[in-house]
Scaffold this motif. Sequence first.
Motif, short mmCIF file in Angstrom:
data_model
loop_
_atom_site.label_atom_id
_atom_site.label_comp_id
_atom_site.label_asym_id
_atom_site.label_seq_id
_atom_site.Cartn_x
_atom_site.Cartn_y
_atom_site.Cartn_z
N MET A 186 -34.65 81.07 17.51
CA MET A 186 -33.90 81.37 16.31
C MET A 186 -34.25 82.79 15.87
SD MET A 186 -33.68 79.43 12.64
CE MET A 186 -35.33 79.78 12.10
N ASP A 187 -33.26 83.48 15.37
CA ASP A 187 -33.44 84.82 14.81
C ASP A 187 -33.51 84.70 13.30
OD1 ASP A 187 -33.19 86.10 17.32
OD2 ASP A 187 -31.01 85.98 17.16
N ILE A 188 -34.41 85.48 12.68
CA ILE A 188 -34.49 85.55 11.22
C ILE A 188 -34.46 87.01 10.81
CG2 ILE A 188 -35.86 85.06 9.16
CD1 ILE A 188 -37.14 82.73 10.62
N LYS A 189 -33.51 87.34 9.93
CA LYS A 189 -33.44 88.69 9.36
C LYS A 189 -33.58 88.54 7.86
CE LYS A 189 -30.61 90.54 13.01
NZ LYS A 189 -29.44 90.03 13.63
N VAL A 190 -34.36 89.42 7.24
CA VAL A 190 -34.62 89.34 5.81
C VAL A 190 -34.19 90.62 5.12
CG1 VAL A 190 -36.44 89.11 4.07
CG2 VAL A 190 -36.59 87.78 6.17
N SER A 191 -33.56 90.45 3.97
CA SER A 191 -33.26 91.58 3.10
C SER A 191 -33.50 91.12 1.66
CB SER A 191 -31.82 92.05 3.28
OG SER A 191 -30.91 91.04 2.90
N ILE A 192 -33.89 92.08 0.81
CA ILE A 192 -34.13 91.77 -0.60
C ILE A 192 -33.30 92.72 -1.45
CG2 ILE A 192 -35.83 91.62 -2.46
CD1 ILE A 192 -37.95 91.09 -0.28
N VAL A 193 -32.44 92.14 -2.29
CA VAL A 193 -31.59 92.92 -3.18
C VAL A 193 -31.56 92.21 -4.53
CG1 VAL A 193 -29.25 93.79 -3.61
CG2 VAL A 193 -30.15 93.72 -1.27
N ASP A 194 -31.88 92.94 -5.60
CA ASP A 194 -31.81 92.39 -6.96
C ASP A 194 -32.55 91.06 -7.10
OD1 ASP A 194 -30.30 94.56 -7.82
OD2 ASP A 194 -28.41 93.56 -7.30
N LYS A 195 -33.78 91.00 -6.62
CA LYS A 195 -34.66 89.83 -6.74
C LYS A 195 -34.24 88.64 -5.89
CE LYS A 195 -36.96 90.71 -11.00
NZ LYS A 195 -37.98 89.95 -11.65
N VAL A 196 -33.22 88.83 -5.05
CA VAL A 196 -32.78 87.76 -4.15
C VAL A 196 -33.16 88.14 -2.72
CG1 VAL A 196 -30.82 86.47 -3.22
CG2 VAL A 196 -30.85 87.12 -5.64
N MET A 256 -32.49 85.30 3.72
CA MET A 256 -32.96 85.03 5.08
C MET A 256 -31.74 84.64 5.89
SD MET A 256 -36.37 82.69 4.67
CE MET A 256 -36.14 82.13 6.32
N SER A 257 -31.32 85.50 6.78
CA SER A 257 -30.18 85.19 7.65
C SER A 257 -30.72 84.61 8.94
CB SER A 257 -29.37 86.46 7.93
OG SER A 257 -28.85 86.97 6.73
N ALA A 307 -24.94 81.05 8.26
CA ALA A 307 -23.65 81.34 8.89
C ALA A 307 -23.74 81.40 10.41
CB ALA A 307 -23.07 82.64 8.35
N ALA A 308 -24.83 81.93 10.94
CA ALA A 308 -24.96 82.12 12.39
C ALA A 308 -25.76 81.02 13.07
CB ALA A 308 -25.58 83.49 12.68
N VAL A 309 -26.06 79.95 12.33
CA VAL A 309 -26.79 78.82 12.92
C VAL A 309 -25.77 77.88 13.54
CG1 VAL A 309 -28.25 76.83 12.44
CG2 VAL A 309 -28.72 79.01 11.32
N ASN A 310 -25.98 77.54 14.81
CA ASN A 310 -25.03 76.66 15.49
C ASN A 310 -25.57 75.26 15.73
OD1 ASN A 310 -26.79 77.09 17.64
ND2 ASN A 310 -25.50 78.63 18.59
N TYR A 311 -26.85 75.02 15.36
CA TYR A 311 -27.45 73.70 15.60
C TYR A 311 -28.62 73.51 14.64
CZ TYR A 311 -30.08 70.00 17.93
OH TYR A 311 -30.77 68.84 18.20
N ARG A 336 -39.49 79.42 -7.84
CA ARG A 336 -38.41 80.19 -7.22
C ARG A 336 -37.22 79.27 -6.97
NH1 ARG A 336 -42.37 83.07 -7.90
NH2 ARG A 336 -42.95 84.92 -6.71
N GLU A 337 -36.04 79.85 -7.00
CA GLU A 337 -34.81 79.11 -6.71
C GLU A 337 -34.51 79.19 -5.22
OE1 GLU A 337 -32.93 77.38 -8.98
OE2 GLU A 337 -34.51 77.86 -10.42
N ILE A 338 -33.87 78.15 -4.69
CA ILE A 338 -33.45 78.12 -3.29
C ILE A 338 -31.95 77.87 -3.25
CG2 ILE A 338 -33.58 76.85 -1.10
CD1 ILE A 338 -36.07 78.39 -1.64
N ARG A 339 -31.28 78.58 -2.37
CA ARG A 339 -29.85 78.37 -2.16
C ARG A 339 -29.59 78.38 -0.66
NH1 ARG A 339 -26.26 82.95 -4.54
NH2 ARG A 339 -27.65 84.10 -3.19
N LEU A 340 -28.77 77.45 -0.20
CA LEU A 340 -28.30 77.44 1.18
C LEU A 340 -26.88 77.99 1.15
CD1 LEU A 340 -29.49 73.86 2.25
CD2 LEU A 340 -30.78 76.01 2.28
N SER A 341 -26.61 79.01 1.96
CA SER A 341 -25.31 79.65 1.84
C SER A 341 -24.64 79.84 3.20
CB SER A 341 -25.44 81.01 1.14
OG SER A 341 -26.17 81.91 1.92
N ARG A 342 -23.33 80.02 3.13
CA ARG A 342 -22.48 80.36 4.27
C ARG A 342 -22.74 79.46 5.48
NH1 ARG A 342 -21.14 85.82 5.63
NH2 ARG A 342 -22.96 85.81 6.99
N CYS A 343 -22.84 78.18 5.24
CA CYS A 343 -23.13 77.22 6.32
C CYS A 343 -22.00 77.19 7.34
CB CYS A 343 -23.30 75.82 5.74
SG CYS A 343 -24.62 75.69 4.52
#
Length: 101
Positions: free
Chosen positions: A1-11, A14-15, A49-53, A74-81
């Motif tokens: 699995m690939d993990i890419k991280v970016s931080i913008v405006d306290k969010v 993790m892609s 979004a890019a997870v296939n399994y 901290r808050e957690i959100r699952l996005s772009r499934c």
Amino acid sequence: MDIKVSIVDKVARMSLGGRFDFSAHKEFRDTTEQLLLRDEVSELDVDLAAVNYVDSSALGMLLMLRDKARNARREIRLSRCSPPVRQVLDIANFGKLFRID
């Protein structure tokens, strides 16, 4: 699995990409623990979004993350499934446990 991280405006976003299964356990845990320690992060967005399994161990990792995030206030959100991931999350009733966008 690939993990890419970016931080913008306290969010912290993790892609994730590829297969989200037990083989990703260490990398996922290490990445999330480091992000939860950062004062500038108030929310963690897990972009699927890019997870296939996903398998049951991935669901377990998300549940552990939820507990750790709650303890760290901290808050957690699952996005772009992706469609196959969304189907598994729906079957597991994760919509009752997570904010899913």
